[in-house]
Design an enzyme around this catalytic site. Structure first.
Site, short mmCIF file in Angstrom:
data_model
loop_
_atom_site.label_atom_id
_atom_site.label_comp_id
_atom_site.label_asym_id
_atom_site.label_seq_id
_atom_site.Cartn_x
_atom_site.Cartn_y
_atom_site.Cartn_z
N HIS A 1 5.21 12.11 -2.78
CA HIS A 1 5.25 11.36 -3.93
C HIS A 1 5.79 12.36 -5.15
O HIS A 1 5.27 12.19 -6.15
CB HIS A 1 3.74 10.91 -4.52
N ASN B 1 -0.45 1.87 -3.04
CA ASN B 1 0.99 1.97 -2.80
C ASN B 1 1.31 0.33 -3.30
O ASN B 1 0.61 -0.37 -3.51
CB ASN B 1 1.35 2.04 -1.35
N TYR C 1 -6.47 14.75 -1.04
CA TYR C 1 -5.98 14.43 -2.68
C TYR C 1 -6.51 15.62 -3.37
O TYR C 1 -5.68 16.07 -4.23
CB TYR C 1 -6.09 13.15 -3.17
#
Length: 500
Positions: free
Chosen positions: A55, A128, A338
């Site tokens: 990303h 997403n 993350y």
């Protein structure tokens, strides 16, 4: 005439010149004591930070979320507490595989992440533009991402690696079908949906838990590019998404989405033929209909892209009381990975940066020191640097405790092996396509699979055969003919990918 502010060093000292260096004479050499020259060059050398592993190419806006329907019977989360309540939001949309300089209009899944600055802290909806994902276990995520990045020898993208991996993970066929369909290249983020994708949980003020799916439905409708249209566009501009978003906001055409949730009572998990915690599966809307919640409007371009979008750090670990996790294996992995990626990329105290710091909730924690600690947290007393303490430092609040997590004790019920269930939903999706949509699907495959070895092609055909014989035959014919011409007519027809 208004007097301009004085240029200073980073320490606040006035700067006498910003044009010429200090020298020992008219022709030089330069002097080492020209600190501002050294500082200016040194800062330029450090203007870049590590790009995101995935990303990396992204675009974002600021805006608000407004509650339009009451869902307090499902959650005690404060941001949903009353109709009309507004919450500030920071968005970031992105492509998955491309580097930071990649073209916007490439065939790829898009990230759809939202940071809600609630009064109970920040809630990050990190999703997403598809309701599912390629794999269902985080153990395979590093391998999957390597196939999407560059080959270690050629430094080129490798279709061979992509389809070789997907053929070995048959659950990926659902997501690959969407990727190769019309929705594979959205016109820009305004024309795509956003999904939490994972199964999350909510609980109400009575401690009742529900499993939920988040759906942000675009109010602009769905529009997409064909391969041919995207190729022409990229030849003109690689920044089409950013341009479209900025132009829309400047023209007052603020993009909007409607938030819906699907709700499953806690005790119903395990009664389905599919695993409700498997991110490669959708929940049929006939069984769990969409429930409207509110409206998302993104209406402001951030004043500084790097500060607010590049520094934005989204993590599914950022939840608020009333919203929680589920046994979804991919979600469980992302809860760690993350936040850890942000610690590496931005630094130990990344959540104190303006993009990530809570706006409407006070931060109290006992984290200490480390690089770039630019805040104090002694709570008015330097002795209160541990807990428990007698110095009135912050303490935990048991009233926000999550209710017990009740799941089926039969571990094998959720042991995720290949079965016909992996092919049933993509089969239904394929059957929903019109003949024209199927033809474009086949041709998109031909463009993507052309460079692959025959062995990889045959393995992927075998996966498609389990979905539907016509699916495999159509892709095989298109690949073998290498007819990569695509219909140049703009694609506006829509198939409800998440309602199967």
């Amino acid at each position: 005439m208004m007097k301009k502010p004085t240029l200073t060093t980073s320490a606040g000292t006035p700067v006498p010149t910003n044009e010429t260096s200090k020298t020992a004479g008219p022709r030089g050499p330069l002097l080492l004591d020209d600190y501002q020259l050294i500082e200016k060059l040194a800062h330029q050398n450090r203007e870049r930070i590590p790009e995101r592993t995935v990303h990396a190419k992204g675009w974002g806006l600021e805006g608000t979320f407004t509650v339009t329907h009451d869902i307090t019977k499902y959650t005690c989360a404060d941001l949903f507490s009353e109709i009309g309540k507004k919450t500030d939001v920071l968005s970031r949309w992105s492509t998955v595989a491309g580097e930071s300089g990649a073209a916007d209009a490439e065939r790829d899944v898009r990230g759809f992440s939202l940071k809600f600055y609630t009064e109970q802290g920040n809630w990050d909806m990190v999703g997403n533009n598809t309701p599912i994902f390629f794999i269902r276990d985080g153990y395979k995520f590093p391998d999957f991402i390597r196939t999407q990045k560059r080959h270690p020898k050629t430094n080129l993208r490798s279709p061979e690696a992509m389809f070789d991996f997907w053929a070995a993970q048959p659950e990926s066929v659902h997501q690959v079908t969407i990727l190769m369909s019309d929705r594979g290249i959205p016109k820009n983020p305004m024309y795509m949906n956003g999904y939490g994708s994972h199964t999350f949980s909510m609980w109400n003020a009575s401690g009742e838990r529900f499993w939920v799916k988040f759906h942000f439905k675009t109010q602009q409708g769905h529009e997409h590019y064909t391969n041919e249209e995207a190729e022409k566009l990229i030849g003109k501009t690689r920044e089409s998404y950013q341009e479209d978003l900025i132009n829309a906001v400047e023209e007052g055409k603020f993009p909007k989405w409607t938030l819906y949730i699907q709700v499953m009572p806690e005790e119903e998990a395990g009664q389905q033929e599919y695993n409700p915690f498997d991110i490669t599966k959708v929940w049929p809307h006939d069984d769990y209909p969409l429930i409207e919640v509110g409206e998302l409007e993104m209406n402001k371009v951030p004043e500084n892209y790097f500060q607010m979008i590049e520094n934005a750090a989204y993590s599914p670990s950022n939840v608020v009381p009333g919203i929680g996790f589920s046994p979804d294996k991919m979600l469980q992995s992302r809860v760690f990975s993350y936040a850890d990626a942000h610690r590496y990329r931005l630094g130990t105290h990344y959540e104190a940066l303006p993009a990530n710091a809570p706006k409407n909730a006070k931060v109290n924690h006992y984290h200490k020191d480390g690089a770039m600690r630019f805040f104090t947290n002694d709570f008015g007393n330097p002795d209160a640097y541990y807990e428990p303490n007698q110095y009135e430092g912050p303490v935990a609040d048991e009233t926000v405790k999550e209710p017990p997590l009740r799941i089926d004790g039969d571990a094998d019920r959720y042991y995720q092996e290949e079965s016909d269930i992996d092919y049933k939903q993509p089969r239904k999706l394929y059957e929903m396509f019109s003949d024209d949509q199927k033809e474009r699907l086949y041709k998109n495959y031909a463009a993507a699979m052309g460079p692959c070895s025959d062995g990889v092609k045959q393995r992927w055909y075998a996966v498609l055969e389990k979905v539907h014989p016509d699916y495999a035959a159509g892709v095989r014919k298109a690949v073998e003919s290498l007819d990569t011409d695509v219909n140049a007519v703009p694609v506006t027809e829509d198939t409800p990918m998440d309602d199967q």
